[in-house]
Design a protein around this motif. Structure first.
Motif, PDB file in Angstrom:
ATOM      1  N   ASP A   1       0.865  -1.174   0.000  1.00 21.86           N
ATOM      2  CA  ASP A   1       0.000   0.000   0.000  1.00 21.86           C
ATOM      3  C   ASP A   1       0.901   1.223   0.000  1.00 21.86           C
ATOM      4  OD1 ASP A   1      -3.041  -0.568   0.434  1.00 21.86           O
ATOM      5  OD2 ASP A   1      -1.995  -2.047   1.671  1.00 21.86           O
ATOM      6  N   VAL A   2       0.874   1.981  -1.094  1.00 23.71           N
ATOM      7  CA  VAL A   2       1.816   3.080  -1.277  1.00 23.71           C
ATOM      8  C   VAL A   2       1.037   4.354  -1.607  1.00 23.71           C
ATOM      9  CG1 VAL A   2       3.757   3.921  -2.648  1.00 23.71           C
ATOM     10  CG2 VAL A   2       3.582   1.491  -2.132  1.00 23.71           C
TER      11      VAL A   2
ATOM     12  N   LEU B   1       7.500   8.562  -0.074  1.00 23.93           N
ATOM     13  CA  LEU B   1       6.159   8.013  -0.182  1.00 23.93           C
ATOM     14  C   LEU B   1       5.806   7.335   1.139  1.00 23.93           C
ATOM     15  CD1 LEU B   1       7.673   7.789  -3.109  1.00 23.93           C
ATOM     16  CD2 LEU B   1       5.649   6.482  -3.737  1.00 23.93           C
ATOM     17  N   ALA B   2       4.554   7.442   1.553  1.00 21.74           N
ATOM     18  CA  ALA B   2       4.082   6.705   2.725  1.00 21.74           C
ATOM     19  C   ALA B   2       3.662   5.315   2.279  1.00 21.74           C
ATOM     20  CB  ALA B   2       2.904   7.438   3.367  1.00 21.74           C
ATOM     21  N   ALA B   3       3.964   4.300   3.101  1.00 19.34           N
ATOM     22  CA  ALA B   3       3.686   2.932   2.663  1.00 19.34           C
ATOM     23  C   ALA B   3       3.425   2.017   3.847  1.00 19.34           C
ATOM     24  CB  ALA B   3       4.858   2.390   1.840  1.00 19.34           C
ATOM     25  N   VAL B   4       2.660   0.983   3.570  1.00 13.73           N
ATOM     26  CA  VAL B   4       2.529  -0.159   4.471  1.00 13.73           C
ATOM     27  C   VAL B   4       2.777  -1.399   3.631  1.00 13.73           C
ATOM     28  CG1 VAL B   4       1.059  -1.489   6.014  1.00 13.73           C
ATOM     29  CG2 VAL B   4       0.862   1.012   5.965  1.00 13.73           C
ATOM     30  N   THR B   5       3.768  -2.189   4.008  1.00 12.14           N
ATOM     31  CA  THR B   5       4.065  -3.447   3.315  1.00 12.14           C
ATOM     32  C   THR B   5       3.624  -4.599   4.201  1.00 12.14           C
ATOM     33  OG1 THR B   5       5.945  -2.516   2.107  1.00 12.14           O
ATOM     34  CG2 THR B   5       5.881  -4.909   2.368  1.00 12.14           C
ATOM     35  N   ARG B   6       2.729  -5.435   3.662  1.00  8.24           N
ATOM     36  CA  ARG B   6       2.283  -6.633   4.382  1.00  8.24           C
ATOM     37  C   ARG B   6       2.896  -7.854   3.714  1.00  8.24           C
ATOM     38  NH1 ARG B   6      -1.814  -2.988   4.361  1.00  8.24           N
ATOM     39  NH2 ARG B   6      -2.694  -2.462   6.409  1.00  8.24           N
TER      40      ARG B   6
ATOM     41  N   VAL C   1       4.614  -3.759   7.999  1.00  8.07           N
ATOM     42  CA  VAL C   1       5.610  -2.719   8.284  1.00  8.07           C
ATOM     43  C   VAL C   1       5.075  -1.395   7.755  1.00  8.07           C
ATOM     44  CG1 VAL C   1       7.994  -1.962   7.991  1.00  8.07           C
ATOM     45  CG2 VAL C   1       7.462  -4.419   8.015  1.00  8.07           C
ATOM     46  N   THR C   2       4.940  -0.429   8.639  1.00 11.99           N
ATOM     47  CA  THR C   2       4.568   0.925   8.238  1.00 11.99           C
ATOM     48  C   THR C   2       5.861   1.721   8.072  1.00 11.99           C
ATOM     49  OG1 THR C   2       2.521   0.755   9.513  1.00 11.99           O
ATOM     50  CG2 THR C   2       3.231   2.965   8.874  1.00 11.99           C
ATOM     51  N   HIS C   3       6.040   2.304   6.896  1.00 16.13           N
ATOM     52  CA  HIS C   3       7.347   2.903   6.595  1.00 16.13           C
ATOM     53  C   HIS C   3       7.208   3.977   5.527  1.00 16.13           C
ATOM     54  CE1 HIS C   3       7.796   0.745   2.659  1.00 16.13           C
ATOM     55  NE2 HIS C   3       6.988  -0.114   3.246  1.00 16.13           N
TER      56      HIS C   3
ATOM     57  N   PHE D   1      10.872  -1.282  -0.554  1.00 20.29           N
ATOM     58  CA  PHE D   1       9.948  -1.867   0.417  1.00 20.29           C
ATOM     59  C   PHE D   1      10.635  -3.003   1.163  1.00 20.29           C
ATOM     60  CE2 PHE D   1       9.441  -4.015  -3.624  1.00 20.29           C
ATOM     61  CZ  PHE D   1       9.303  -5.367  -3.310  1.00 20.29           C
ATOM     62  N   PRO D   2      10.236  -3.269   2.412  1.00 17.45           N
ATOM     63  CA  PRO D   2      10.810  -4.390   3.166  1.00 17.45           C
ATOM     64  C   PRO D   2      10.458  -5.705   2.480  1.00 17.45           C
ATOM     65  CG  PRO D   2       9.584  -2.903   4.604  1.00 17.45           C
ATOM     66  CD  PRO D   2       9.258  -2.516   3.200  1.00 17.45           C
ATOM     67  N   SER D   3      11.447  -6.610   2.429  1.00 14.19           N
ATOM     68  CA  SER D   3      11.228  -7.828   1.645  1.00 14.19           C
ATOM     69  C   SER D   3      12.302  -8.851   1.955  1.00 14.19           C
ATOM     70  CB  SER D   3      11.270  -7.496   0.144  1.00 14.19           C
ATOM     71  OG  SER D   3      12.537  -6.946  -0.215  1.00 14.19           O
ATOM     72  N   ASN D   4      12.103 -10.035   1.411  1.00 10.24           N
ATOM     73  CA  ASN D   4      13.170 -11.031   1.335  1.00 10.24           C
ATOM     74  C   ASN D   4      13.742 -10.880  -0.073  1.00 10.24           C
ATOM     75  OD1 ASN D   4      14.726 -13.043   2.508  1.00 10.24           O
ATOM     76  ND2 ASN D   4      13.433 -14.695   1.770  1.00 10.24           N
TER      77      ASN D   4
END
Length: 496
Positions: free
Chosen positions: A60-61, A71-76, A134-136, A169-172
């Motif tokens: 979500d960006v 940019l505001a983002a939430v990565t699930r 993660v909210t970032h 974005f946070p990820s593997n």
């Protein structure tokens, strides 16, 4: 496809209820200091993370309307633990984290190197499915050569190869862990947003609009793409009714049409070589940016505008570069490398089909190109390692991994293999390779084994010499070919 998550065991919920009231600081204090982990990729040791398998990402960006602000983002992240985990590491840098939850419970987090280290209130058991949120922020500024967001003349695009997905974005962030993606991007309503996969609707909020896209096939993080700008999406039909959508600046719509309309023919040509296109859609994204490369982002290949407008590039060359990126949809995207040292399987094949297309459509001799590559091959190997054992990239210039040896130096391996086993067996091998490893990852050893199976004889020694030796072996059928000294190497070609 929607992800059906397994409910957490009752015992874990009971433990959660007890432990959520405890001090997360005490839990963290009982563990050793966090450290970046990595999965031990020889070329990118800190990339990827052990202990879990990502099943799906939801990004979500929110784009603020200017490409110089975060940019505001939430990565699930929906993941399945493969080990018992008291902590889990995510790859993430170049953004600020303000909150992390694991299965809805607030979690402790800290940064270590380029890792975001998360300590859940409740340890995770092997086999359990978890959701990390993660909210970032996601910062599009910084040196262009580091990758991640690409600032264009009217917005943003992405170029995450090889290790820059976690700058967004946070990820593997390793191609060995592919996952399904959902994108929800909110931007000013006068802009157009496109991402990997197919659209699943948009919601108008007045001043802003939220666009949703979802992939139908798993994807590596390095292949994610989001385009935001004053763009037009051009739709047409490809082979078998495949939806083809191209993204171009609205002002360039007519200028680019002679190039855009070539894509269905490119798709037909590639399907004749290796079989059905592996994804749900395809198209090209022409960005108003000077990247110095083109990139095979899954279902929506990234091209810089100058490739199509600068007269220095002849028509046949541009045409074949478009095929290079399309070929990657099979080789590199659908069949992804298990480790980055398997990169030759991506770039060697894309260069091979680029060269074959140029021969068939523009009379550019494949044999002449391969003879020239042979002449440079020893130099390329000396400068960057052999095709399947490339030297690590420069730490401050990661795309230096993309050297000539992984392009024409690796296409040369395929030419040698075709010379050795014959055209018919080679074509069977190519079709089986993309069919048997579709939507997965594969290694150089897998390719060697399948080549031997198709040929009906052990090709290990033959291919090992071509892929791993410092000196280029003799070319079957061309005993007169010679390789020049190392000082005659050239720079890497444009496409990636």
């Amino acid at each position: 496809m929607p992800l059906v998550r397994t409910p957490l065991p009752r015992a874990r919920w009971l433990r959660s209820a007890v432990l959520v009231a405890a001090s997360a600081g005490l839990v963290a204090a009982a563990l050793p200091a966090p450290a970046p982990l990595g999965i031990g990729d020889p070329l990118f040791p800190q990339l990827g993370n052990p202990g879990y398998d990502v099943l799906a990402y939801t990004l979500d960006v929110t784009y603020p309307g200017v490409n110089t602000k975060p940019l505001a983002a939430v990565t699930r992240i929906d993941a399945r633990a493969t080990d018992d985990l008291e902590r889990l590491n995510l790859d993430f840098t170049h953004g600020t984290v303000s909150a992390v939850t694991v299965d809805g419970l607030p979690a402790e987090y800290t940064s270590s190197g380029e890792d975001l280290v998360v300590t859940p209130v409740v340890p995770i058991d092997a086999g359990e499915e978890v959701e990390i949120a993660v909210t970032h922020t996601s910062d599009p500024t910084g040196p262009a050569e580091t990758g991640g967001w690409v600032r264009t003349g009217d917005g943003l695009a992405m170029a995450n190869q090889a290790d820059a997905g976690h700058r967004v974005f946070p990820s593997n962030d390793h191609p060995s862990d592919k996952a399904y993606f959902t994108f929800r991007i909110t931007a000013p309503s006068e802009l157009t947003v496109v991402a990997n996969g197919l659209p699943e609707g948009r919601v108008d909020h007045g001043a802003t609009t939220t666009w949703t896209y979802r992939t139908r096939h798993p994807m590596a993080t390095e292949l994610a793409q989001i385009s935001i700008g004053r763009s037009t999406v051009v739709h047409r039909a490809g082979p078998h009714g495949l939806p083809v959508r191209d993204v171009v600046a609205t002002a360039d719509r007519q200028l680019m049409e002679p190039w855009l309309r070539r894509t269905p023919g490119h798709l037909e040509w590639m399907e004749k070589q290796v079989g059905p296109y592996p994804f749900e859609t395809y198209g090209v994204l022409i960005a108003d940016a000077d990247t110095g490369f083109e990139l095979e982002t899954q279902t929506l290949s990234l091209f810089e505008r100058g490739l199509f407008t600068e007269p220095v590039f002849p028509e046949w060359y541009v045409d074949s570069v478009m095929v290079h990126e399309l070929a990657h949809q099979w080789f590199g995207d659908s069949v992804s490398p298990r480790a980055w040292s398997d990169l030759w399987l991506n770039e060697g094949h894309a260069s091979w089909y680029e060269a074959l297309y140029a021969e068939e459509t523009a009379g550019k001799s494949l044999e002449r190109r391969m003879k020239a590559a042979y002449a440079s091959s020893d130099g390329w190997r000396a400068a960057g390692g052999p095709p399947a054992a490339p030297e690590p990239p420069s730490p401050d210039h990661k795309i230096s991994l993309f050297r000539p040896v992984v392009y024409d130096g690796s296409a040369l391996v395929l030419y040698a293999l075709r010379q050795e086993i014959g055209t018919e067996a080679f074509q069977r091998l190519e079709r089986r390779w993309v069919a048997e490893h579709r939507d997965g990852t594969a290694t150089t050893a897998d390719f060697i084994a399948l080549a031997g199976e198709v040929a009906g004889r052990d090709l290990t020694a033959f291919l090992h010499a071509w892929l791993y030796e410092a000196k280029t072996p003799p070319m079957p059928g061309h005993p007169d070919w010679r390789s020049r000294p190392a000082e005659t190497t050239r720079t890497a070609p444009k496409p990636r």
